[in-house]
Design a protein around this motif. Structure first.
Motif, PDB file in Angstrom:
ATOM      1  N   GLU A 150      -2.583 -16.923  23.109  1.00  0.00           N
ATOM      2  CA  GLU A 150      -3.562 -16.668  22.041  1.00  0.00           C
ATOM      3  C   GLU A 150      -3.095 -15.547  21.116  1.00  0.00           C
ATOM      4  O   GLU A 150      -3.421 -15.528  19.927  1.00  0.00           O
ATOM      5  CB  GLU A 150      -4.917 -16.295  22.654  1.00  0.00           C
ATOM      6  CG  GLU A 150      -5.595 -17.456  23.379  1.00  0.00           C
ATOM      7  CD  GLU A 150      -6.827 -17.003  24.131  1.00  0.00           C
ATOM      8  OE1 GLU A 150      -7.803 -17.776  24.199  1.00  0.00           O
ATOM      9  OE2 GLU A 150      -6.822 -15.863  24.663  1.00  0.00           O
ATOM     10  N   ASP A 208      -1.337 -16.914  18.233  1.00  0.00           N
ATOM     11  CA  ASP A 208      -2.255 -17.623  17.342  1.00  0.00           C
ATOM     12  C   ASP A 208      -2.993 -16.645  16.426  1.00  0.00           C
ATOM     13  O   ASP A 208      -3.140 -16.883  15.219  1.00  0.00           O
ATOM     14  CB  ASP A 208      -3.275 -18.426  18.159  1.00  0.00           C
ATOM     15  CG  ASP A 208      -2.633 -19.623  18.867  1.00  0.00           C
ATOM     16  OD1 ASP A 208      -1.605 -20.112  18.363  1.00  0.00           O
ATOM     17  OD2 ASP A 208      -3.162 -20.060  19.901  1.00  0.00           O
ATOM     18  N   LEU A 253      -9.377 -19.849  16.383  1.00  0.00           N
ATOM     19  CA  LEU A 253      -9.621 -20.423  17.699  1.00  0.00           C
ATOM     20  C   LEU A 253     -11.115 -20.651  17.903  1.00  0.00           C
ATOM     21  O   LEU A 253     -11.942 -20.021  17.241  1.00  0.00           O
ATOM     22  CB  LEU A 253      -9.097 -19.486  18.795  1.00  0.00           C
ATOM     23  CG  LEU A 253      -7.609 -19.114  18.724  1.00  0.00           C
ATOM     24  CD1 LEU A 253      -7.231 -18.233  19.902  1.00  0.00           C
ATOM     25  CD2 LEU A 253      -6.742 -20.363  18.694  1.00  0.00           C
ATOM     26  N   ARG A 295     -13.975 -20.699  20.941  1.00  0.00           N
ATOM     27  CA  ARG A 295     -14.325 -20.412  22.332  1.00  0.00           C
ATOM     28  C   ARG A 295     -15.842 -20.487  22.440  1.00  0.00           C
ATOM     29  O   ARG A 295     -16.568 -19.545  22.144  1.00  0.00           O
ATOM     30  CB  ARG A 295     -13.811 -19.017  22.745  1.00  0.00           C
ATOM     31  CG  ARG A 295     -12.298 -18.876  22.669  1.00  0.00           C
ATOM     32  CD  ARG A 295     -11.610 -19.747  23.687  1.00  0.00           C
ATOM     33  NE  ARG A 295     -10.152 -19.601  23.653  1.00  0.00           N
ATOM     34  CZ  ARG A 295      -9.333 -20.379  22.971  1.00  0.00           C
ATOM     35  NH1 ARG A 295      -9.827 -21.381  22.238  1.00  0.00           N
ATOM     36  NH2 ARG A 295      -8.032 -20.188  23.012  1.00  0.00           N
TER      37      ARG A 295
END
Length: 204
Positions: A154, A157, A164, A166
């Motif tokens: 991550e 990223d 992202l 989540r």
């Protein structure tokens, strides 16, 4: 007189209503009040509730016949305009009042006793020294915001700005910490868990 000032202090303690000054950053229809005031606009700022925990008269110099100087120490909540306290106190006392000097000794967990001067920082630069050893990590300022520990995958990223998702995260601001506990990003988590990057920080 000193007695007059002491008599009005109780009116400025606890939860009180305060009208911010015209030359303030309060937004009026999306524009700061100070900008509208400088343009000569006739504006009205609504009163807001503030909290003054303590207000003490520390020193008094004057006989009531000329300019009187008084020094106060105050512990107030967020959003309090100290200069407006002086303004309103002067109105109640039937005179003009203003703040000639203001020193903030504490803001949240930060105290003036732990501060360093600009002169000291300038001296470091003149000597070719880094000032990092005197400065707090930026994460210290943001440590009241919930944190999310990013994995090594991550980490990459976030560095390239990839968004992202989540879904288990609660909406709101969140700090993203690297595996070695360094502040990587500040993100705004949406209702569906999407992590929109507000700011990335330079870390190795």
């Amino acid at each position: 007189s000193e007695q007059d000032i002491l008599a009005v202090i109780p009116q400025f303690l606890g939860e009180i209503q305060q009208i911010p000054p015209l030359y303030s950053a309060v937004k009026i229809a999306g524009k700061p009040a100070y900008a509208r005031a400088r343009n000569g606009e006739d504006i009205k700022i609504e009163a807001k509730t503030i909290t003054v925990n303590t207000l003490e008269l520390i020193s008094f110099d004057g006989d009531g016949s000329n300019i009187t100087q008084a020094t106060f120490e105050m512990h107030a909540g967020k959003g309090t305009y100290v200069r407006s306290i002086a303004r309103d106190m002067g109105r109640i006392l039937g005179c003009y009042a203003y703040v000639s000097k203001l020193k903030r000794t504490k803001a949240g967990k930060f105290e003036i006793s732990e501060a360093i001067s600009k002169e000291k920082l300038d001296l470091c630069l003149e000597k070719g020294q880094g000032a990092d050893k005197f400065l707090l990590d930026i994460g210290t300022v943001l440590d009241d915001i919930p944190a999310y520990g990013a994995s090594n995958e991550e980490l990459d990223d976030f560095k390239v700005g990839k968004q992202l998702v989540r879904m288990h995260l609660k909406p709101g601001l969140m700090r993203v910490m690297s595996p070695n506990n360094k502040l990587l990003s500040l993100v705004d988590v949406g209702l569906a868990g999407e992590m929109k990057i507000v700011r990335n920080f330079n870390i190795v």
